[in-house]
Design a protein around this motif. Structure first.
Motif, PDB file in Angstrom:
ATOM      1  N   CYS A   1      -3.421   2.245   7.412  1.00 16.16           N
ATOM      2  CA  CYS A   1      -2.971   1.275   6.315  1.00 16.16           C
ATOM      3  C   CYS A   1      -3.359  -0.001   6.417  1.00 16.16           C
ATOM      4  CB  CYS A   1      -0.936   1.852   6.566  1.00 16.16           C
ATOM      5  SG  CYS A   1      -0.054   2.142   5.590  1.00 16.16           S
ATOM      6  N   GLN A   2      -2.837  -0.519   7.355  1.00 22.37           N
ATOM      7  CA  GLN A   2      -2.896  -2.521   7.592  1.00 22.37           C
ATOM      8  C   GLN A   2      -4.267  -2.542   6.899  1.00 22.37           C
ATOM      9  OE1 GLN A   2      -2.392  -1.973  12.009  1.00 22.37           O
ATOM     10  NE2 GLN A   2      -0.164  -3.084  11.756  1.00 22.37           N
ATOM     11  N   LYS A   3      -4.976  -1.657   7.506  1.00 23.52           N
ATOM     12  CA  LYS A   3      -6.163  -2.417   6.617  1.00 23.52           C
ATOM     13  C   LYS A   3      -6.324  -2.451   4.905  1.00 23.52           C
ATOM     14  CE  LYS A   3      -9.034  -1.304  10.625  1.00 23.52           C
ATOM     15  NZ  LYS A   3     -10.370  -0.010  11.068  1.00 23.52           N
ATOM     16  N   THR A   4      -5.649  -1.442   4.781  1.00 21.86           N
ATOM     17  CA  THR A   4      -6.200  -1.661   3.013  1.00 21.86           C
ATOM     18  C   THR A   4      -5.238  -2.522   2.597  1.00 21.86           C
ATOM     19  OG1 THR A   4      -6.401   1.448   3.645  1.00 21.86           O
ATOM     20  CG2 THR A   4      -5.603   0.702   1.072  1.00 21.86           C
TER      21      THR A   4
ATOM     22  N   ALA B   1      -3.432  -8.591   0.135  1.00 21.81           N
ATOM     23  CA  ALA B   1      -2.349  -9.379   0.721  1.00 21.81           C
ATOM     24  C   ALA B   1      -2.389 -10.600  -0.166  1.00 21.81           C
ATOM     25  CB  ALA B   1      -2.191  -9.062   2.605  1.00 21.81           C
ATOM     26  N   GLU B   2      -3.294 -10.865  -0.073  1.00 24.85           N
ATOM     27  CA  GLU B   2      -3.459 -12.312  -0.514  1.00 24.85           C
ATOM     28  C   GLU B   2      -3.312 -12.847  -2.126  1.00 24.85           C
ATOM     29  OE1 GLU B   2      -7.180 -15.988  -1.083  1.00 24.85           O
ATOM     30  OE2 GLU B   2      -6.906 -14.281   0.925  1.00 24.85           O
ATOM     31  N   ASP B   3      -3.905 -11.588  -2.405  1.00 23.52           N
ATOM     32  CA  ASP B   3      -3.713 -11.660  -4.092  1.00 23.52           C
ATOM     33  C   ASP B   3      -2.491 -10.778  -4.705  1.00 23.52           C
ATOM     34  OD1 ASP B   3      -6.292 -12.549  -4.243  1.00 23.52           O
ATOM     35  OD2 ASP B   3      -6.856 -10.085  -4.168  1.00 23.52           O
TER      36      ASP B   3
ATOM     37  N   THR C   1       4.227 -10.413   7.320  1.00 27.78           N
ATOM     38  CA  THR C   1       4.985  -9.308   6.773  1.00 27.78           C
ATOM     39  C   THR C   1       3.983  -8.169   6.850  1.00 27.78           C
ATOM     40  OG1 THR C   1       6.041 -11.121   5.822  1.00 27.78           O
ATOM     41  CG2 THR C   1       5.951  -8.728   4.435  1.00 27.78           C
ATOM     42  N   THR C   2       2.452  -7.885   6.460  1.00 29.28           N
ATOM     43  CA  THR C   2       1.556  -7.145   5.823  1.00 29.28           C
ATOM     44  C   THR C   2       1.183  -6.144   7.002  1.00 29.28           C
ATOM     45  OG1 THR C   2       0.390  -8.240   4.544  1.00 29.28           O
ATOM     46  CG2 THR C   2      -0.944  -6.803   5.493  1.00 29.28           C
ATOM     47  N   LEU C   3       1.589  -6.427   8.313  1.00 28.39           N
ATOM     48  CA  LEU C   3       1.710  -5.794  10.112  1.00 28.39           C
ATOM     49  C   LEU C   3       2.498  -5.439   9.653  1.00 28.39           C
ATOM     50  CD1 LEU C   3      -1.336  -8.540  11.943  1.00 28.39           C
ATOM     51  CD2 LEU C   3      -1.772  -6.626   9.827  1.00 28.39           C
ATOM     52  N   LYS C   4       3.627  -6.023   9.732  1.00 29.80           N
ATOM     53  CA  LYS C   4       4.776  -5.277  10.879  1.00 29.80           C
ATOM     54  C   LYS C   4       5.292  -3.973   9.353  1.00 29.80           C
ATOM     55  CE  LYS C   4       7.548  -9.328  12.958  1.00 29.80           C
ATOM     56  NZ  LYS C   4       8.598  -9.800  12.453  1.00 29.80           N
ATOM     57  N   MET C   5       5.408  -4.215   7.815  1.00 33.87           N
ATOM     58  CA  MET C   5       5.614  -3.270   7.320  1.00 33.87           C
ATOM     59  C   MET C   5       5.011  -1.434   7.067  1.00 33.87           C
ATOM     60  SD  MET C   5       4.592  -4.994   3.297  1.00 33.87           S
ATOM     61  CE  MET C   5       3.531  -4.807   2.282  1.00 33.87           C
ATOM     62  N   THR C   6       3.546  -2.111   8.098  1.00 30.35           N
ATOM     63  CA  THR C   6       2.029  -0.843   8.089  1.00 30.35           C
ATOM     64  C   THR C   6       1.850  -0.539   9.098  1.00 30.35           C
ATOM     65  OG1 THR C   6       0.605  -2.843   7.948  1.00 30.35           O
ATOM     66  CG2 THR C   6       1.638  -1.838   5.555  1.00 30.35           C
ATOM     67  N   ALA C   7       2.863  -1.063  10.199  1.00 30.92           N
ATOM     68  CA  ALA C   7       2.673  -0.602  11.122  1.00 30.92           C
ATOM     69  C   ALA C   7       3.147   0.824  11.583  1.00 30.92           C
ATOM     70  CB  ALA C   7       3.201  -1.673  12.068  1.00 30.92           C
ATOM     71  N   GLY C   8       3.725   1.314  11.158  1.00 32.57           N
ATOM     72  CA  GLY C   8       4.180   2.602  11.463  1.00 32.57           C
ATOM     73  C   GLY C   8       3.239   3.937  10.803  1.00 32.57           C
ATOM     74  N   PHE C   9       3.029   3.204   9.838  1.00 29.75           N
ATOM     75  CA  PHE C   9       2.176   3.910   8.794  1.00 29.75           C
ATOM     76  C   PHE C   9       1.179   4.904   9.685  1.00 29.75           C
ATOM     77  CE2 PHE C   9       4.759   2.205   6.267  1.00 29.75           C
ATOM     78  CZ  PHE C   9       5.247   3.243   6.174  1.00 29.75           C
TER      79      PHE C   9
ATOM     80  N   ILE D   1      -0.184  -0.481  -4.719  1.00 30.96           N
ATOM     81  CA  ILE D   1       0.270  -0.407  -6.014  1.00 30.96           C
ATOM     82  C   ILE D   1       1.623  -1.300  -6.286  1.00 30.96           C
ATOM     83  CG2 ILE D   1       0.167   1.408  -7.928  1.00 30.96           C
ATOM     84  CD1 ILE D   1      -2.186   2.389  -6.664  1.00 30.96           C
ATOM     85  N   GLY D   2       2.571  -0.390  -5.169  1.00 29.57           N
ATOM     86  CA  GLY D   2       4.009  -0.218  -5.297  1.00 29.57           C
ATOM     87  C   GLY D   2       4.051  -2.020  -5.178  1.00 29.57           C
ATOM     88  N   LEU D   3       4.165  -3.027  -4.443  1.00 28.45           N
ATOM     89  CA  LEU D   3       4.175  -4.110  -4.507  1.00 28.45           C
ATOM     90  C   LEU D   3       3.851  -4.919  -6.145  1.00 28.45           C
ATOM     91  CD1 LEU D   3       2.938  -4.851  -0.892  1.00 28.45           C
ATOM     92  CD2 LEU D   3       5.059  -5.339  -1.753  1.00 28.45           C
ATOM     93  N   LYS D   4       2.379  -4.449  -6.170  1.00 26.45           N
ATOM     94  CA  LYS D   4       1.868  -4.922  -7.670  1.00 26.45           C
ATOM     95  C   LYS D   4       2.489  -4.779  -8.553  1.00 26.45           C
ATOM     96  CE  LYS D   4      -1.846  -6.125 -10.109  1.00 26.45           C
ATOM     97  NZ  LYS D   4      -2.049  -8.013 -10.193  1.00 26.45           N
ATOM     98  N   TYR D   5       2.897  -3.512  -8.623  1.00 22.10           N
ATOM     99  CA  TYR D   5       3.906  -3.425 -10.589  1.00 22.10           C
ATOM    100  C   TYR D   5       4.867  -2.037  -9.709  1.00 22.10           C
ATOM    101  CZ  TYR D   5      -1.147  -2.657 -11.764  1.00 22.10           C
ATOM    102  OH  TYR D   5      -2.236  -3.276 -11.955  1.00 22.10           O
ATOM    103  N   GLY D   6       5.730  -2.717  -9.008  1.00 24.09           N
ATOM    104  CA  GLY D   6       7.309  -2.332  -8.713  1.00 24.09           C
ATOM    105  C   GLY D   6       7.426  -3.707  -8.482  1.00 24.09           C
TER     106      GLY D   6
END
Length: 143
Positions: free
Chosen positions: A18-21, A26-28, A35-43, A63-68
């Motif tokens: 999840c973190q890799k994906t 993240a930059e875009d 933040t990216t690493l923390k929010m995806t750590a449990g996936f 997708i949620g970050l982009k369009y939500g």
């Protein structure tokens, strides 16, 4: 996305699927690495239970970050996000048939026996880069 998938996978040792994906985008999305690493750590490892593949979860998060929208009354953002996630899921399933980590790897990573087989066969190294790469590519096509 500016980096190619091989570069992302090569330079992300120690991160879960999840973190890799998510990190690929993240930059875009103007999200910092911490933040990216923390929010995806449990996936990782299918929510640690061999359930939904971390790469699939990462695509849905992206997708949620982009369009939500943070506006809970923004029905258009909800509709568009749902549409994009559904499209991603259809495309991933078209390529891999399933989205569960247990099924993608062929072993249950929550059992000692499953973990042993996954480790002995090197399945994380053999299979997961393909799932991550496909999740990144399919997400990039959608967004």
């Amino acid at each position: 996305m500016k980096k190619n998938i091989e570069e992302i996978l090569k330079n992300s040792n120690g991160l879960n699927c999840c973190q890799k994906t998510v990190n690929a985008f993240a930059e875009d999305l103007n999200i910092d690495m911490e933040t990216t690493l923390k929010m995806t750590a449990g996936f990782g490892s299918g929510l640690t239970q061999g359930e939904v593949c971390g790469a699939v979860s990462g695509a849905c998060i992206t997708i949620g970050l982009k369009y939500g929208s943070a506006n809970i009354q923004d029905e258009e953002a909800k509709r568009l996000t749902k549409e994009k996630v559904s499209k991603f899921m259809q495309n991933f399933k078209k390529e891999h048939k399933v989205i569960r980590c247990k099924e993608l790897l062929g072993y249950d990573c929550t059992t000692p026996e499953g973990l042993k087989e996954i480790g002995e066969q090197g399945l994380h190294q053999k299979l997961c880069p393909k799932f991550i790469g496909d999740a990144i590519r399919l997400t990039e096509e959608i967004i």
